[in-house]
Design an enzyme around this catalytic site. Sequence first.
Site, PDB file in Angstrom:
ATOM      1  N   PHE A 139     -11.993 -40.185 -11.976  1.00  0.00           N
ATOM      2  CA  PHE A 139     -11.021 -40.880 -11.127  1.00  0.00           C
ATOM      3  C   PHE A 139     -10.262 -39.843 -10.311  1.00  0.00           C
ATOM      4  CE2 PHE A 139      -6.946 -42.667  -9.917  1.00  0.00           C
ATOM      5  CZ  PHE A 139      -7.343 -43.852  -9.325  1.00  0.00           C
ATOM      6  N   ASP A 224      -9.291 -31.380 -11.157  1.00  0.00           N
ATOM      7  CA  ASP A 224      -8.273 -32.401 -10.939  1.00  0.00           C
ATOM      8  C   ASP A 224      -7.499 -32.553 -12.247  1.00  0.00           C
ATOM      9  OD1 ASP A 224      -6.812 -34.738 -10.812  1.00  0.00           O
ATOM     10  OD2 ASP A 224      -8.386 -35.930  -9.867  1.00  0.00           O
ATOM     11  N   LYS A 253       1.183 -36.687 -10.785  1.00  0.00           N
ATOM     12  CA  LYS A 253       1.776 -37.467 -11.883  1.00  0.00           C
ATOM     13  C   LYS A 253       3.053 -36.848 -12.498  1.00  0.00           C
ATOM     14  CE  LYS A 253      -1.666 -40.817 -12.986  1.00  0.00           C
ATOM     15  NZ  LYS A 253      -3.014 -40.658 -12.424  1.00  0.00           N
TER      16      LYS A 253
END
Length: 398
Positions: A139, A224, A253
């Site tokens: 993702f 990532d 995040k």
Amino acid sequence: MQEMEKYIEEEKKYHLQTYGRLPVVLVKGEGMYVYDVNGKKYVDFLAGIGVNNVGHCHPKVVEAIKKQAETLIHTSNIYYTIPQIELAKKLVNLSGLNRAFFCNSGAEANEAAIKLARKYAKEILGKDGGEIITMENAFHGRTITTITATPKPKYQKGYEPLTPGFKYVPFNDIEALKESITDKTVAIMLEPVQGEGGIHVADKEYLRAVRDLCDDKNLVLIFDEVQCGMGRTGKMFAFEHYGVKPDILTLAKALGGGVPIGAMLAKEEIAKAMGYGDHGTTFGGNPLACSAALATIEVIEGILGHVEEMGKYFMDKLETLNKKYPFIKEVRGLGLMLGMELEFNGGEIVKKMLEKGYLINCTSDVVLRFLPPLIVEKEHIDGLIKALDEVFSEMNNK
Ligand SMILES: *Cc1c(COP(=O)(O)O)cnc(C)c1O
């Protein structure tokens, strides 16, 4: 109760209906807890999907935001600002990479990484093609290019034409990766611990082999760490568990303690492919977000040992449930990034846990995901395990 329903009705009327939300309106957070509009308290084992790593409204982060809000909230990247310079220096020192670029989200950080990798390959290595290999169950975000990097039909469907130049291989499979490389390949992009894809941890030998492969073939290695970075796994960055360093690292995040900020970090040799005017964003690295991030990092640095300890404790407890219930297929994870794979969709369990006052999540349909704030204590974990045990045994008796 009525107040909650009124808000939910209005959301359904006025907001684009893209989120299948749980029926709860949250109004307040403190440490491990959040409260809904009726005053009901929940123990948060999701942390805004790995955002509230230092807990809700951590006093040091709140203080930094307040102070910066009173001083300078925003000015353009046409000018220098001190928190941005300090944050770039801090992240460079922590990661061992050389340069930082700031943006506003994980998807944007990955966009920056993809752009930089392509530009570096083309202009410095003189390599055409711009092909990037990503992993199954990955993702990387929801922009057109990052959904292309995310090989999930549900995220891509209807948005075609997608960005050209992406190819997918199974995760943790070095042979498949080797076979997929062509003259056009410029980069490999992966999450050291896959989050949305169901908490899949990269094998040690695999990541090392990927690094060697990239060195061998002159490919850019992009990690990532939008979800697995910022202390989540017990180290500031997940790659530190592997003794493998990426060429480009993306973060977001938890970086700002809840204030939106993303970052791309890169090695000097690659970073120099972008010069003045080659990339930019209005809000990226503004003083408010950077001050929040600096305070957040300071708190995370102080609790990494705690994350390791709590991660082991939590995993042991999940293993106990695993032994008890045959419908649990596996528990896995690293640090406080943990998943429990079931033989069925976990949506109902998430709802039952909500009723019991626990926020958890289910990803990839069948994987219960636990991403508590890193300040979690044994008593919270014990409480969650007890509640889960109750929910599971009710199901078993049906
Ligand atoms: C959440 C996430 C993203 C996307 O971040 P946004 O801030 O939602 O754009 C990218 N990569 C990973 C690994 C993520 O978990």
